[in-house]
Scaffold this motif. Structure first.
Motif, PDB file in Angstrom:
ATOM      1  N   GLN A 262      49.631  66.555  26.382  1.00  0.00           N
ATOM      2  CA  GLN A 262      48.187  66.338  26.256  1.00  0.00           C
ATOM      3  C   GLN A 262      47.523  67.558  25.622  1.00  0.00           C
ATOM      4  O   GLN A 262      46.659  67.417  24.758  1.00  0.00           O
ATOM      5  CB  GLN A 262      47.583  66.061  27.624  1.00  0.00           C
ATOM      6  N   THR A 263      47.939  68.746  26.013  1.00  0.00           N
ATOM      7  CA  THR A 263      47.386  69.980  25.456  1.00  0.00           C
ATOM      8  C   THR A 263      47.639  70.066  23.959  1.00  0.00           C
ATOM      9  O   THR A 263      46.780  70.519  23.201  1.00  0.00           O
ATOM     10  CB  THR A 263      47.991  71.210  26.169  1.00  0.00           C
ATOM     11  N   ARG A 264      48.802  69.611  23.519  1.00  0.00           N
ATOM     12  CA  ARG A 264      49.148  69.633  22.096  1.00  0.00           C
ATOM     13  C   ARG A 264      48.565  68.437  21.346  1.00  0.00           C
ATOM     14  O   ARG A 264      48.740  68.319  20.140  1.00  0.00           O
ATOM     15  CB  ARG A 264      50.671  69.644  21.926  1.00  0.00           C
ATOM     16  N   GLY A 265      47.926  67.529  22.074  1.00  0.00           N
ATOM     17  CA  GLY A 265      47.363  66.335  21.439  1.00  0.00           C
ATOM     18  C   GLY A 265      48.414  65.303  21.065  1.00  0.00           C
ATOM     19  O   GLY A 265      48.202  64.475  20.184  1.00  0.00           O
ATOM     20  N   GLU A 266      49.534  65.331  21.740  1.00  0.00           N
ATOM     21  CA  GLU A 266      50.636  64.397  21.479  1.00  0.00           C
ATOM     22  C   GLU A 266      50.633  63.301  22.529  1.00  0.00           C
ATOM     23  O   GLU A 266      50.075  63.466  23.618  1.00  0.00           O
ATOM     24  CB  GLU A 266      51.970  65.149  21.527  1.00  0.00           C
ATOM     25  N   PRO A 267      51.263  62.187  22.230  1.00  0.00           N
ATOM     26  CA  PRO A 267      51.372  61.139  23.254  1.00  0.00           C
ATOM     27  C   PRO A 267      52.224  61.618  24.424  1.00  0.00           C
ATOM     28  O   PRO A 267      53.129  62.447  24.250  1.00  0.00           O
ATOM     29  CB  PRO A 267      52.046  59.969  22.540  1.00  0.00           C
ATOM     30  N   ALA A 268      51.923  61.107  25.583  1.00  0.00           N
ATOM     31  CA  ALA A 268      52.677  61.475  26.785  1.00  0.00           C
ATOM     32  C   ALA A 268      54.123  61.022  26.647  1.00  0.00           C
ATOM     33  O   ALA A 268      54.390  59.943  26.082  1.00  0.00           O
ATOM     34  CB  ALA A 268      52.041  60.848  28.014  1.00  0.00           C
ATOM     35  N   PRO A 269      55.061  61.818  27.136  1.00  0.00           N
ATOM     36  CA  PRO A 269      56.474  61.399  27.088  1.00  0.00           C
ATOM     37  C   PRO A 269      56.708  60.196  27.993  1.00  0.00           C
ATOM     38  O   PRO A 269      55.967  59.960  28.944  1.00  0.00           O
ATOM     39  CB  PRO A 269      57.224  62.629  27.591  1.00  0.00           C
ATOM     40  N   HIS A 270      57.734  59.457  27.665  1.00  0.00           N
ATOM     41  CA  HIS A 270      58.097  58.293  28.480  1.00  0.00           C
ATOM     42  C   HIS A 270      59.203  58.688  29.444  1.00  0.00           C
ATOM     43  O   HIS A 270      60.146  59.387  29.073  1.00  0.00           O
ATOM     44  CB  HIS A 270      58.565  57.138  27.590  1.00  0.00           C
ATOM     45  N   PHE A 271      59.054  58.225  30.668  1.00  0.00           N
ATOM     46  CA  PHE A 271      60.057  58.485  31.700  1.00  0.00           C
ATOM     47  C   PHE A 271      60.552  57.146  32.226  1.00  0.00           C
ATOM     48  O   PHE A 271      59.925  56.113  32.030  1.00  0.00           O
ATOM     49  CB  PHE A 271      59.450  59.298  32.852  1.00  0.00           C
ATOM     50  N   ASP A 272      61.687  57.188  32.916  1.00  0.00           N
ATOM     51  CA  ASP A 272      62.233  55.991  33.539  1.00  0.00           C
ATOM     52  C   ASP A 272      61.146  55.373  34.424  1.00  0.00           C
ATOM     53  O   ASP A 272      60.558  56.068  35.250  1.00  0.00           O
ATOM     54  CB  ASP A 272      63.449  56.366  34.381  1.00  0.00           C
ATOM     55  N   PRO A 273      60.857  54.086  34.248  1.00  0.00           N
ATOM     56  CA  PRO A 273      59.795  53.473  35.060  1.00  0.00           C
ATOM     57  C   PRO A 273      60.120  53.427  36.551  1.00  0.00           C
ATOM     58  O   PRO A 273      59.222  53.314  37.380  1.00  0.00           O
ATOM     59  CB  PRO A 273      59.647  52.068  34.481  1.00  0.00           C
ATOM     60  N   VAL A 274      61.390  53.527  36.898  1.00  0.00           N
ATOM     61  CA  VAL A 274      61.781  53.598  38.307  1.00  0.00           C
ATOM     62  C   VAL A 274      62.068  55.063  38.604  1.00  0.00           C
ATOM     63  O   VAL A 274      63.084  55.613  38.192  1.00  0.00           O
ATOM     64  CB  VAL A 274      63.007  52.711  38.607  1.00  0.00           C
ATOM     65  N   SER A 275      61.153  55.687  39.312  1.00  0.00           N
ATOM     66  CA  SER A 275      61.231  57.129  39.547  1.00  0.00           C
ATOM     67  C   SER A 275      62.335  57.490  40.538  1.00  0.00           C
ATOM     68  O   SER A 275      62.831  56.644  41.286  1.00  0.00           O
ATOM     69  CB  SER A 275      59.894  57.630  40.083  1.00  0.00           C
ATOM     70  N   LEU A 276      62.654  58.768  40.553  1.00  0.00           N
ATOM     71  CA  LEU A 276      63.616  59.274  41.524  1.00  0.00           C
ATOM     72  C   LEU A 276      63.104  59.007  42.942  1.00  0.00           C
ATOM     73  O   LEU A 276      63.879  58.677  43.831  1.00  0.00           O
ATOM     74  CB  LEU A 276      63.868  60.766  41.304  1.00  0.00           C
ATOM     75  N   ARG A 277      61.801  59.133  43.148  1.00  0.00           N
ATOM     76  CA  ARG A 277      61.224  58.852  44.472  1.00  0.00           C
ATOM     77  C   ARG A 277      61.556  57.420  44.902  1.00  0.00           C
ATOM     78  O   ARG A 277      61.980  57.183  46.027  1.00  0.00           O
ATOM     79  CB  ARG A 277      59.709  59.064  44.456  1.00  0.00           C
ATOM     80  N   MET A 278      61.360  56.460  43.997  1.00  0.00           N
ATOM     81  CA  MET A 278      61.631  55.058  44.350  1.00  0.00           C
ATOM     82  C   MET A 278      63.113  54.815  44.583  1.00  0.00           C
ATOM     83  O   MET A 278      63.492  54.087  45.492  1.00  0.00           O
ATOM     84  CB  MET A 278      61.097  54.124  43.264  1.00  0.00           C
ATOM     85  N   ARG A 279      63.956  55.425  43.749  1.00  0.00           N
ATOM     86  CA  ARG A 279      65.405  55.230  43.906  1.00  0.00           C
ATOM     87  C   ARG A 279      65.930  55.883  45.180  1.00  0.00           C
ATOM     88  O   ARG A 279      66.878  55.404  45.785  1.00  0.00           O
ATOM     89  CB  ARG A 279      66.152  55.796  42.712  1.00  0.00           C
ATOM     90  N   SER A 280      65.320  56.992  45.574  1.00  0.00           N
ATOM     91  CA  SER A 280      65.845  57.737  46.716  1.00  0.00           C
ATOM     92  C   SER A 280      65.349  57.213  48.064  1.00  0.00           C
ATOM     93  O   SER A 280      65.978  57.483  49.089  1.00  0.00           O
ATOM     94  CB  SER A 280      65.482  59.212  46.584  1.00  0.00           C
ATOM     95  N   THR A 281      64.259  56.473  48.075  1.00  0.00           N
ATOM     96  CA  THR A 281      63.683  56.019  49.348  1.00  0.00           C
ATOM     97  C   THR A 281      64.682  55.247  50.207  1.00  0.00           C
ATOM     98  O   THR A 281      64.846  55.566  51.394  1.00  0.00           O
ATOM     99  CB  THR A 281      62.394  55.221  49.109  1.00  0.00           C
ATOM    100  N   PRO A 282      65.392  54.246  49.675  1.00  0.00           N
ATOM    101  CA  PRO A 282      66.363  53.552  50.532  1.00  0.00           C
ATOM    102  C   PRO A 282      67.501  54.456  51.003  1.00  0.00           C
ATOM    103  O   PRO A 282      68.010  54.302  52.109  1.00  0.00           O
ATOM    104  CB  PRO A 282      66.902  52.414  49.669  1.00  0.00           C
ATOM    105  N   PHE A 283      67.863  55.423  50.180  1.00  0.00           N
ATOM    106  CA  PHE A 283      68.933  56.343  50.564  1.00  0.00           C
ATOM    107  C   PHE A 283      68.470  57.241  51.706  1.00  0.00           C
ATOM    108  O   PHE A 283      69.206  57.466  52.676  1.00  0.00           O
ATOM    109  CB  PHE A 283      69.371  57.186  49.358  1.00  0.00           C
ATOM    110  N   ILE A 284      67.243  57.745  51.611  1.00  0.00           N
ATOM    111  CA  ILE A 284      66.695  58.579  52.687  1.00  0.00           C
ATOM    112  C   ILE A 284      66.624  57.783  53.984  1.00  0.00           C
ATOM    113  O   ILE A 284      66.990  58.283  55.053  1.00  0.00           O
ATOM    114  CB  ILE A 284      65.323  59.153  52.288  1.00  0.00           C
TER     115      ILE A 284
END
Length: 108
Positions: free
Chosen positions: A69-91
């Protein structure tokens, strides 16, 4: 497609795609190359390691978005299923198994 199947006597099996199961094991300091076990006395540290990794991952993503955002570029794309979501059942599995005093195994 390869998967990791985490098993315990306390919970149903938890199945993760190979890349996600491998990452969970690496976060917990376990060798993902073969069968293994997480014993109840190791579970609190495993939960903490996962929570720390989730916080680090979220901070990294926020930093990368802010930098773009500071550089005026589009936001990077990340996996739509976050580590938080993947780890919740494991926790949840780790916490239940710790309370019951049973191991979690994989690759057996």
């Amino acid at each position: 497609m390869s998967v990791y199947r985490f098993k315990s006597r306390e919970t149903g099996d938890l199945v993760m795609l190979e890349q996600h199961g491998r990452r969970m094991l690496e976060i917990m300091g376990k060798d993902p190359s073969g069968p293994g076990v997480i014993q109840p006395d190791q579970m609190p540290a495993a939960v903490q390691a996962i929570r720390t990794a989730v916080a680090d991952d979220e901070a990294r993503q926020k930093r990368l978005k802010d930098e773009a955002q500071t550089r005026g570029e589009p936001a990077p794309h990340f996996d739509p299923v976050s580590l938080r979501m993947r780890s919740t059942p494991f926790i949840e599995m780790l916490q239940r198994c710790e309370k019951a005093g049973v191991d979690i195994v994989w690759g057996v």
